[in-house]
Write an enzyme that holds these catalytic residues in place. Structure first.
Site, PDB file in Angstrom:
ATOM      1  N   CYS A  73       1.254  -1.159  -0.123  1.00  0.00           N
ATOM      2  CA  CYS A  73      -0.298  -0.161   0.272  1.00  0.00           C
ATOM      3  C   CYS A  73       0.984   1.412   0.171  1.00  0.00           C
ATOM      4  O   CYS A  73       1.774   1.815   0.793  1.00  0.00           O
ATOM      5  CB  CYS A  73      -0.778  -0.477   1.250  1.00  0.00           C
ATOM      6  SG  CYS A  73      -2.046   1.476   1.200  1.00  0.00           S
ATOM      7  N   CYS A 183      -0.745   3.312  -6.245  1.00  0.00           N
ATOM      8  CA  CYS A 183      -1.668   3.022  -5.481  1.00  0.00           C
ATOM      9  C   CYS A 183      -2.031   1.903  -5.703  1.00  0.00           C
ATOM     10  O   CYS A 183      -2.558   1.191  -7.248  1.00  0.00           O
ATOM     11  CB  CYS A 183      -3.494   3.750  -4.936  1.00  0.00           C
ATOM     12  SG  CYS A 183      -4.315   3.165  -4.601  1.00  0.00           S
TER      13      CYS A 183
HETATM   14  N1  DGL Z   1      -3.673   0.654  -1.704  1.00  0.00           N
HETATM   15  C1  DGL Z   1      -3.773   1.805  -0.700  1.00  0.00           C
HETATM   16  C2  DGL Z   1      -2.044   2.420  -2.065  1.00  0.00           C
HETATM   17  O1  DGL Z   1      -1.756   1.610  -2.562  1.00  0.00           O
HETATM   18  C3  DGL Z   1      -4.326   3.151  -0.809  1.00  0.00           C
HETATM   19  C4  DGL Z   1      -6.012   2.653  -0.719  1.00  0.00           C
HETATM   20  C5  DGL Z   1      -6.622   3.898  -0.326  1.00  0.00           C
HETATM   21  O2  DGL Z   1      -6.975   4.348  -0.435  1.00  0.00           O
HETATM   22  O3  DGL Z   1      -6.916   2.977   1.233  1.00  0.00           O
HETATM   23  O4  DGL Z   1      -1.939   4.169  -2.322  1.00  0.00           O
END
Ligand code: DGL
Length: 251
Positions: A73, A183
């Site tokens: 993430c 993301c």
């Molecule tokens: N999957 C997350 C990232 O790579 C973010 C998603 C969210 O905003 O929760 O930044």
């Protein structure tokens, strides 16, 4: 031979785009995936909240006896990677970052869009990365409100996603040489993104993160070549989110 889990963490189902890269290059490892969909999206929260949520999730994962922690993430990496490394100095901790370097290598003086959450785009880590690798490029930061929510609700490939990407990205059509999907949820919307920006090269960090994880395990002599195992967990604890997780892994 070590057989502890490699833990993978994300604010929700996005980190599965990293897990699928790990599975491609290390199919025989034991994986424990935890998605915090009950608290997603992280990307519009204050940084301190993202940090607290990430540290709390990591504590539970570490208590299960893991040999590596992959922060799949970008948002959680921006907010908490330094604290995680300080807290668990013995543990292999790998954090995903936007694949800006890959994009710059392909078009060193080009126009590069960076789609990422508000947290990722405003944090120091990203500012430092852009200054380090993209000094000769023109960068276009593109926050994408609503995209994570659509992926979390099983609409990664839907007319709603097509409409959202058209609205968000059509102003950039014909203007970007490359777009970084900063993301881990965004690769699941790749079809809609590519439709909105034909001819723009797309980059993502999942493969690089998987390769870095393998390198670190190899250096530490912790690679495992057993039968393989995959445990998928989510703070929502619903059948629906687990079914979605299995589906996304197969996309
Ligand atoms: N999957 C997350 C990232 O790579 C973010 C998603 C969210 O905003 O929760 O930044």
């Amino acid at each position: 031979m070590q057989s502890d889990y490699i833990a993978i963490f994300d604010s929700g189902v996005g980190g599965l785009s990293v897990l699928r890269e790990l599975l491609k290059i290390m199919p025989n490892e034991r994986y424990l995936y935890f998605g915090d969909s009950a608290n997603a999206p992280y990307g519009s929260r204050p940084t301190q909240e993202v940090k607290a949520l990430t540290l709390a999730a990591a504590e539970k994962l570490v208590a299960r006896g893991i040999k590596a922690l992959v922060i799949a993430c970008n948002t959680a990496t921006s907010a908490a990677i330094a604290d995680l490394r300080a807290r668990y100095p013995q543990l292999i901790v790998v954090g995903i970052e936007p694949a800006l370097k890959l994009a710059v290598d392909t078009c060193p003086q080009g126009n590069i869009g960076i789609m990422a959450t508000q947290v990722t785009l405003r944090e120091k880590k990203f500012q430092a990365l852009s200054q380090r690798v993209a000094q000769n490029c023109r960068l276009f930061p593109i926050p994408a409100p609503g995209l994570v929510e659509l992926v979390e609700s099983g609409k990664a490939d839907s007319p709603e996603m097509d409409a959202l990407m058209e609205k968000l990205l059509s102003p950039y059509r014909g203007k970007l040489n490359a777009l970084v999907l900063g993301c881990t949820h965004y690769p699941f919307a790749q079809a809609a993104i590519a439709k909105a920006l034909p001819g723009t090269a797309l980059f993502q960090g999942g493969q690089g993160t998987a390769l870095q994880t393998r390198r670190r395990l190899e250096q530490a002599g912790l690679l495992y070549d057993g039968l393989g195992e995959l445990v998928l967990e989510n703070s929502l604890q619903s059948e629906q989110i687990l079914a979605l997780s299995h589906h996304l892994l197969e996309v």
